[in-house]
Design a protein around this motif. Structure first.
Motif, PDB file in Angstrom:
ATOM      1  N   ARG A  66       0.834  -1.197   0.000  1.00 55.76           N
ATOM      2  CA  ARG A  66       0.000   0.000   0.000  1.00 55.76           C
ATOM      3  C   ARG A  66       0.868   1.246   0.000  1.00 55.76           C
ATOM      4  O   ARG A  66       1.972   1.251   0.549  1.00 55.76           O
ATOM      5  CB  ARG A  66      -0.982   0.013   1.165  1.00 55.76           C
ATOM      6  N   PHE A  67       0.361   2.261  -0.635  1.00 54.28           N
ATOM      7  CA  PHE A  67       1.030   3.552  -0.713  1.00 54.28           C
ATOM      8  C   PHE A  67       0.905   4.232   0.639  1.00 54.28           C
ATOM      9  O   PHE A  67      -0.186   4.309   1.200  1.00 54.28           O
ATOM     10  CB  PHE A  67       0.358   4.386  -1.814  1.00 54.28           C
ATOM     11  N   VAL A  68       2.014   4.739   1.193  1.00 55.94           N
ATOM     12  CA  VAL A  68       2.008   5.339   2.522  1.00 55.94           C
ATOM     13  C   VAL A  68       2.253   6.842   2.474  1.00 55.94           C
ATOM     14  O   VAL A  68       1.580   7.608   3.163  1.00 55.94           O
ATOM     15  CB  VAL A  68       3.077   4.662   3.429  1.00 55.94           C
ATOM     16  N   GLU A  69       3.224   7.269   1.656  1.00 63.88           N
ATOM     17  CA  GLU A  69       3.610   8.677   1.709  1.00 63.88           C
ATOM     18  C   GLU A  69       4.224   9.114   0.385  1.00 63.88           C
ATOM     19  O   GLU A  69       4.906   8.331  -0.274  1.00 63.88           O
ATOM     20  CB  GLU A  69       4.640   8.868   2.826  1.00 63.88           C
ATOM     21  N   ARG A  70       3.982  10.362   0.013  1.00 62.43           N
ATOM     22  CA  ARG A  70       4.670  10.991  -1.115  1.00 62.43           C
ATOM     23  C   ARG A  70       5.200  12.332  -0.662  1.00 62.43           C
ATOM     24  O   ARG A  70       4.465  13.162  -0.123  1.00 62.43           O
ATOM     25  CB  ARG A  70       3.749  11.188  -2.310  1.00 62.43           C
ATOM     26  N   ARG A  71       6.481  12.552  -0.889  1.00 64.73           N
ATOM     27  CA  ARG A  71       7.098  13.856  -0.651  1.00 64.73           C
ATOM     28  C   ARG A  71       7.423  14.450  -2.015  1.00 64.73           C
ATOM     29  O   ARG A  71       7.971  13.768  -2.874  1.00 64.73           O
ATOM     30  CB  ARG A  71       8.354  13.731   0.188  1.00 64.73           C
ATOM     31  N   VAL A  72       7.065  15.700  -2.190  1.00 65.58           N
ATOM     32  CA  VAL A  72       7.266  16.387  -3.462  1.00 65.58           C
ATOM     33  C   VAL A  72       8.253  17.518  -3.252  1.00 65.58           C
ATOM     34  O   VAL A  72       8.106  18.304  -2.318  1.00 65.58           O
ATOM     35  CB  VAL A  72       5.933  16.951  -4.000  1.00 65.58           C
ATOM     36  N   ARG A  73       9.227  17.585  -4.127  1.00 63.74           N
ATOM     37  CA  ARG A  73      10.197  18.681  -4.081  1.00 63.74           C
ATOM     38  C   ARG A  73      10.203  19.332  -5.460  1.00 63.74           C
ATOM     39  O   ARG A  73      10.569  18.695  -6.442  1.00 63.74           O
ATOM     40  CB  ARG A  73      11.567  18.140  -3.727  1.00 63.74           C
ATOM     41  N   VAL A  74       9.775  20.565  -5.523  1.00 64.57           N
ATOM     42  CA  VAL A  74       9.710  21.293  -6.789  1.00 64.57           C
ATOM     43  C   VAL A  74      11.001  22.082  -6.961  1.00 64.57           C
ATOM     44  O   VAL A  74      11.397  22.839  -6.080  1.00 64.57           O
ATOM     45  CB  VAL A  74       8.481  22.229  -6.822  1.00 64.57           C
ATOM     46  N   HIS A  75      11.653  21.883  -8.117  1.00 63.79           N
ATOM     47  CA  HIS A  75      12.925  22.559  -8.395  1.00 63.79           C
ATOM     48  C   HIS A  75      12.775  23.721  -9.364  1.00 63.79           C
ATOM     49  O   HIS A  75      13.523  24.688  -9.284  1.00 63.79           O
ATOM     50  CB  HIS A  75      13.943  21.573  -8.978  1.00 63.79           C
ATOM     51  N   LEU A  76      11.845  23.607 -10.299  1.00 68.09           N
ATOM     52  CA  LEU A  76      11.648  24.635 -11.314  1.00 68.09           C
ATOM     53  C   LEU A  76      10.168  24.972 -11.418  1.00 68.09           C
ATOM     54  O   LEU A  76       9.327  24.075 -11.376  1.00 68.09           O
ATOM     55  CB  LEU A  76      12.145  24.148 -12.682  1.00 68.09           C
ATOM     56  N   VAL A  77       9.850  26.252 -11.570  1.00 67.64           N
ATOM     57  CA  VAL A  77       8.465  26.679 -11.700  1.00 67.64           C
ATOM     58  C   VAL A  77       8.373  27.629 -12.893  1.00 67.64           C
ATOM     59  O   VAL A  77       9.170  28.548 -13.026  1.00 67.64           O
ATOM     60  CB  VAL A  77       7.957  27.404 -10.427  1.00 67.64           C
ATOM     61  N   GLY A  78       7.398  27.363 -13.761  1.00 66.29           N
ATOM     62  CA  GLY A  78       7.157  28.223 -14.923  1.00 66.29           C
ATOM     63  C   GLY A  78       5.920  29.064 -14.709  1.00 66.29           C
ATOM     64  O   GLY A  78       5.619  29.484 -13.595  1.00 66.29           O
ATOM     65  N   ASP A  79       5.158  29.270 -15.778  1.00 66.53           N
ATOM     66  CA  ASP A  79       3.942  30.076 -15.735  1.00 66.53           C
ATOM     67  C   ASP A  79       2.811  29.266 -15.106  1.00 66.53           C
ATOM     68  O   ASP A  79       2.202  28.417 -15.745  1.00 66.53           O
ATOM     69  CB  ASP A  79       3.551  30.513 -17.153  1.00 66.53           C
ATOM     70  N   VAL A  80       2.525  29.526 -13.837  1.00 67.84           N
ATOM     71  CA  VAL A  80       1.466  28.802 -13.134  1.00 67.84           C
ATOM     72  C   VAL A  80       0.209  29.662 -12.988  1.00 67.84           C
ATOM     73  O   VAL A  80      -0.677  29.356 -12.188  1.00 67.84           O
ATOM     74  CB  VAL A  80       1.940  28.294 -11.741  1.00 67.84           C
ATOM     75  N   SER A  81       0.097  30.718 -13.790  1.00 71.69           N
ATOM     76  CA  SER A  81      -1.048  31.627 -13.693  1.00 71.69           C
ATOM     77  C   SER A  81      -2.372  30.934 -14.015  1.00 71.69           C
ATOM     78  O   SER A  81      -3.416  31.346 -13.527  1.00 71.69           O
ATOM     79  CB  SER A  81      -0.862  32.827 -14.603  1.00 71.69           C
ATOM     80  N   GLY A  82      -2.334  29.865 -14.804  1.00 71.09           N
ATOM     81  CA  GLY A  82      -3.555  29.123 -15.106  1.00 71.09           C
ATOM     82  C   GLY A  82      -3.759  27.926 -14.190  1.00 71.09           C
ATOM     83  O   GLY A  82      -4.670  27.141 -14.373  1.00 71.09           O
ATOM     84  N   HIS A  83      -2.892  27.799 -13.180  1.00 65.94           N
ATOM     85  CA  HIS A  83      -2.943  26.632 -12.294  1.00 65.94           C
ATOM     86  C   HIS A  83      -3.176  27.005 -10.827  1.00 65.94           C
ATOM     87  O   HIS A  83      -3.880  26.302 -10.114  1.00 65.94           O
ATOM     88  CB  HIS A  83      -1.646  25.834 -12.420  1.00 65.94           C
ATOM     89  N   LEU A  84      -2.585  28.084 -10.380  1.00 63.43           N
ATOM     90  CA  LEU A  84      -2.674  28.468  -8.969  1.00 63.43           C
ATOM     91  C   LEU A  84      -3.297  29.839  -8.806  1.00 63.43           C
ATOM     92  O   LEU A  84      -3.050  30.738  -9.595  1.00 63.43           O
ATOM     93  CB  LEU A  84      -1.268  28.509  -8.337  1.00 63.43           C
ATOM     94  N   ARG A  85      -4.095  29.977  -7.760  1.00 66.39           N
ATOM     95  CA  ARG A  85      -4.597  31.301  -7.380  1.00 66.39           C
ATOM     96  C   ARG A  85      -3.565  31.924  -6.452  1.00 66.39           C
ATOM     97  O   ARG A  85      -3.204  31.327  -5.448  1.00 66.39           O
ATOM     98  CB  ARG A  85      -5.933  31.173  -6.664  1.00 66.39           C
ATOM     99  N   VAL A  86      -3.110  33.098  -6.785  1.00 71.93           N
ATOM    100  CA  VAL A  86      -2.046  33.708  -5.972  1.00 71.93           C
ATOM    101  C   VAL A  86      -2.604  34.850  -5.172  1.00 71.93           C
ATOM    102  O   VAL A  86      -3.436  35.589  -5.586  1.00 71.93           O
ATOM    103  CB  VAL A  86      -0.900  34.226  -6.871  1.00 71.93           C
TER     104      VAL A  86
END
Length: 86
Positions: A66-86
């Motif tokens: 069974r899946f227990v945990e996921r850790r996410v590490r973001v290294h690069l970020v582009g144009d997220v204007s259509g993805h995130l509300r800031v």
């Protein structure tokens, strides 16, 4: 996160370079991978909007993994204007 009329953020997570390590005796497994998040909108052509790594952990119990945990590490970020509300 912005959801569109189809109920999704209109993104795709492409996972690559997957490395899985399994310890059968302890019933634990880990996985490392790279991820690139793509997005396309009518006013935004298909493009990568983020890149990073996943580190996942799994455990075996009752004969099943069974899946227990996921850790996410973001290294690069582009144009997220259509993805995130800031």
């Amino acid at each position: 996160m912005i959801l569109y009329e189809d109920g999704t953020p209109r993104t795709h997570h492409a996972v690559s370079n997957l490395v899985v390590e399994v310890d059968e005796d302890s019933g634990v497994a880990t996985a490392r991978s790279c991820v690139t998040v793509f997005q396309a909108l009518p006013e935004l052509p298909l493009q990568p909007i983020a890149a990073g790594r996943y580190r996942d952990r799994f455990e075996r119990g009752g004969g099943r993994w069974r899946f227990v945990e996921r850790r996410v590490r973001v290294h690069l970020v582009g144009d997220v204007s259509g993805h995130l509300r800031v």
